[in-house]
Motif scaffolding. Structure first.
Motif, short mmCIF file in Angstrom:
data_model
loop_
_atom_site.label_atom_id
_atom_site.label_comp_id
_atom_site.label_asym_id
_atom_site.label_seq_id
_atom_site.Cartn_x
_atom_site.Cartn_y
_atom_site.Cartn_z
N PHE A 170 44.32 -23.77 15.29
CA PHE A 170 43.52 -24.40 14.24
C PHE A 170 42.09 -24.71 14.68
O PHE A 170 41.23 -25.01 13.84
N LEU A 171 41.82 -24.68 15.98
CA LEU A 171 40.55 -25.17 16.51
C LEU A 171 39.32 -24.58 15.83
O LEU A 171 38.38 -25.33 15.51
N PRO A 172 39.21 -23.26 15.58
CA PRO A 172 38.00 -22.73 14.93
C PRO A 172 37.78 -23.27 13.53
O PRO A 172 36.65 -23.26 13.04
N LEU A 173 38.85 -23.74 12.89
CA LEU A 173 38.72 -24.29 11.54
C LEU A 173 38.29 -25.75 11.56
O LEU A 173 37.84 -26.29 10.55
N VAL A 174 38.44 -26.39 12.70
CA VAL A 174 38.10 -27.81 12.83
C VAL A 174 36.67 -28.01 13.27
O VAL A 174 35.97 -28.92 12.82
N SER A 175 36.18 -27.16 14.19
CA SER A 175 34.83 -27.33 14.74
C SER A 175 34.18 -25.98 15.00
O SER A 175 34.81 -25.09 15.57
N ASP A 176 32.92 -25.85 14.59
CA ASP A 176 32.12 -24.66 14.89
C ASP A 176 31.27 -24.87 16.14
O ASP A 176 30.68 -23.92 16.65
N ARG A 177 31.20 -26.09 16.63
CA ARG A 177 30.37 -26.40 17.80
C ARG A 177 31.03 -25.90 19.07
O ARG A 177 32.19 -26.17 19.33
N MET A 178 30.30 -25.13 19.86
CA MET A 178 30.80 -24.63 21.12
C MET A 178 29.90 -25.10 22.27
O MET A 178 28.68 -25.25 22.10
N TYR A 179 30.49 -25.33 23.42
CA TYR A 179 29.77 -25.87 24.57
C TYR A 179 29.70 -24.86 25.73
O TYR A 179 29.57 -25.25 26.88
N ASP A 180 29.76 -23.57 25.41
CA ASP A 180 29.71 -22.55 26.45
C ASP A 180 28.38 -22.56 27.20
O ASP A 180 28.37 -22.39 28.43
N ARG A 181 27.30 -22.75 26.50
CA ARG A 181 26.00 -22.72 27.16
C ARG A 181 25.90 -23.82 28.22
O ARG A 181 25.43 -23.57 29.34
N GLU A 182 26.35 -25.02 27.86
CA GLU A 182 26.26 -26.13 28.80
C GLU A 182 27.12 -25.89 30.04
O GLU A 182 26.68 -26.12 31.18
N LEU A 183 28.32 -25.40 29.85
CA LEU A 183 29.21 -25.17 30.99
C LEU A 183 28.75 -23.96 31.81
O LEU A 183 28.95 -23.92 33.03
N HIS A 184 28.14 -22.99 31.13
CA HIS A 184 27.59 -21.84 31.85
C HIS A 184 26.43 -22.27 32.75
O HIS A 184 26.33 -21.82 33.91
N LEU A 185 25.56 -23.14 32.24
CA LEU A 185 24.45 -23.65 33.05
C LEU A 185 24.98 -24.45 34.24
O LEU A 185 24.42 -24.39 35.34
N LEU A 186 26.07 -25.19 34.02
CA LEU A 186 26.67 -25.95 35.12
C LEU A 186 27.22 -24.99 36.18
O LEU A 186 27.08 -25.24 37.39
N ASP A 187 27.85 -23.91 35.75
CA ASP A 187 28.34 -22.89 36.69
C ASP A 187 27.21 -22.36 37.55
O ASP A 187 27.34 -22.24 38.79
N ARG A 188 26.12 -22.02 36.93
CA ARG A 188 24.97 -21.46 37.66
C ARG A 188 24.39 -22.49 38.64
O ARG A 188 23.99 -22.13 39.75
N ALA A 189 24.37 -23.75 38.23
CA ALA A 189 23.86 -24.79 39.12
C ALA A 189 24.76 -24.95 40.34
O ALA A 189 24.27 -25.08 41.47
N LEU A 190 26.07 -24.91 40.10
CA LEU A 190 27.02 -25.07 41.21
C LEU A 190 27.00 -23.88 42.16
O LEU A 190 27.32 -24.01 43.34
N PHE A 191 26.61 -22.70 41.65
CA PHE A 191 26.53 -21.50 42.48
C PHE A 191 25.08 -21.16 42.84
O PHE A 191 24.76 -20.00 43.11
N PHE A 192 24.21 -22.18 42.81
CA PHE A 192 22.82 -22.03 43.25
C PHE A 192 22.10 -20.90 42.52
O PHE A 192 21.42 -20.07 43.12
N GLY A 193 22.27 -20.87 41.18
CA GLY A 193 21.58 -19.89 40.36
C GLY A 193 22.32 -18.59 40.16
O GLY A 193 21.84 -17.71 39.44
N ASN A 194 23.48 -18.46 40.78
CA ASN A 194 24.27 -17.24 40.64
C ASN A 194 25.43 -17.45 39.66
O ASN A 194 25.78 -18.57 39.32
N GLU A 195 26.01 -16.31 39.23
CA GLU A 195 27.17 -16.36 38.33
C GLU A 195 28.45 -16.30 39.16
O GLU A 195 28.61 -15.41 40.01
N PRO A 196 29.39 -17.23 38.94
CA PRO A 196 30.63 -17.24 39.73
C PRO A 196 31.40 -15.92 39.67
O PRO A 196 31.87 -15.42 40.70
N GLY A 197 31.52 -15.34 38.47
CA GLY A 197 32.28 -14.11 38.33
C GLY A 197 31.70 -12.97 39.15
O GLY A 197 32.39 -12.38 40.00
N PRO A 198 30.45 -12.60 38.92
CA PRO A 198 29.85 -11.53 39.71
C PRO A 198 29.83 -11.79 41.21
O PRO A 198 29.94 -10.85 42.00
N VAL A 199 29.70 -13.04 41.62
CA VAL A 199 29.77 -13.35 43.06
C VAL A 199 31.13 -12.95 43.61
O VAL A 199 31.24 -12.33 44.68
#
Length: 346
Positions: free
Chosen positions: A113-142
């Protein structure tokens, strides 16, 4: 005697059940039984596993002990039924199955049901946190550069896809074979807490996950079963959003793969004395964390949240079912210990 042990499981089942019913009514949707890919849908899968576990518990034991003599085999099976399949064991198995089934079905529906309850997504914020934790790199490609994108991809994919059948199998194992009855209650109650807290986390911080939101970062990976699964999840989500599908299963935060895998490792560590099994389940947890980042199933924050859910569920369920934690390990509540079976102390 066992009211303390099962009251938390029953309360959790009722709470998430009420949440799912109210949400379905508000959205004008109906609750569905999640489709099962292993021995059919969940309402059939768990009883089949328990009956299979009963047969696995009785038949080899009877045949081995009797040397193939039918009459003696029957006597051995009867003795096992009398000594192991007590009223307390039957209560644990039946109530554990029903409680876990209700929680898991509601989890799947609320996640859908989640997509019907909220359209707001927080991928950008968590992606920026990933890059910060990996010193500007992407965890997956690393990880791709470190581990490669072919052999390891096939290995981690096959390993990761085992998670779904293992959920039902391990619930069955602890319900049927836990020598200490309280350990069975502990395991299934902790599972109920974890799946419920995971559902709450989906609604608190909705995300798609890096593999779906930033899919181009994972294009170099070999085509595996994980690739097919991700494509299927995307199609199911799109169909559901536009009214052509019954359910979708995309939600990133928190990682329940990580949380449930850690919960298994903790339960094995505290209730099983076999060192090899302990090592295997901790390795399973470690590989699960790597796979979530390698394939882009989750952000780092998702894994951290999953780990938190595991520890909270493990400890809260332990207290709820009468476990006592001390510097030497644990001691089960005396009213939830099977007679004539020593309590394991680790």
């Amino acid at each position: 005697m066992y009211r303390r042990a099962y009251s938390a499981l029953v309360a959790t089942s009722l709470a998430i059940g009420l949440w799912a019913i109210i949400t379905a009514q508000v959205l004008d949707k109906r609750l569905i039984d999640p489709e099962g890919s292993f021995l059919g849908p969940s309402w059939l899968r768990l009883p089949i596993l328990c009956l299979g576990a009963l047969a696995l518990d009785l038949v080899p034991r009877a045949l081995w002990g009797s040397g193939g003599r039918p009459r003696q085999a029957i006597e051995i099976a009867r003795e096992r039924l009398r000594s192991h399949w007590t009223r307390e064991r039957v209560l644990l198995v039946m109530l554990g199955i029903v409680g876990f089934y209700v929680i898991y079905v509601c989890y799947r529906n609320l996640k859908s049901f989640l997509p019907l309850v909220s359209d707001r997504m927080y991928d950008r914020e968590l992606h920026l946190l990933d890059r910060a934790l990996f010193f500007g790199n992407e965890p997956g490609p690393v990880l791709h550069d470190l581990l490669g994108t072919t052999v390891v991809a096939h290995f981690l994919s096959a390993f990761y896809l085992l998670f779904i059948p293992m959920v039902a199998i391990l619930v069955t194992v602890w319900l049927v074979w836990a020598r200490n009855i309280s350990h069975g209650w502990w395991f299934v109650t902790a599972q109920g807490f974890a799946w419920t807290l995971g559902t709450l986390s989906y609604y608190a911080l909705p995300t798609l996950g890096p593999g779906l939101e930033y899919y181009w970062l994972y294009d170099e990976l070999a085509h595996t079963g994980t690739t097919d699964l991700m494509n299927a999840l995307v199609n199911a989500r799109q169909n559901f959003r536009f009214g052509d599908g019954q359910a979708q299963t995309v939600a990133g935060f928190a990682s329940l793969h990580t949380g449930i895998s850690l919960l298994w490792a903790l339960m094995v560590q505290f209730t099983v004395q076999n060192r090899l099994l302990r090592v295997l389940f901790w390795v399973n947890f470690g590989l699960t964390v790597v796979a979530t980042l390698y394939f882009g199933w989750h952000y780092i924050a998702d894994d951290i949240a999953g780990i938190t859910i595991a520890f909270v569920s493990f400890y809260a369920a332990g207290l709820a079912t009468g476990q006592k934690f001390d510097h030497g390990g644990l001691a089960s509540h005396p009213t939830t210990t099977t007679s004539k079976v020593p309590v394991s102390r680790d």
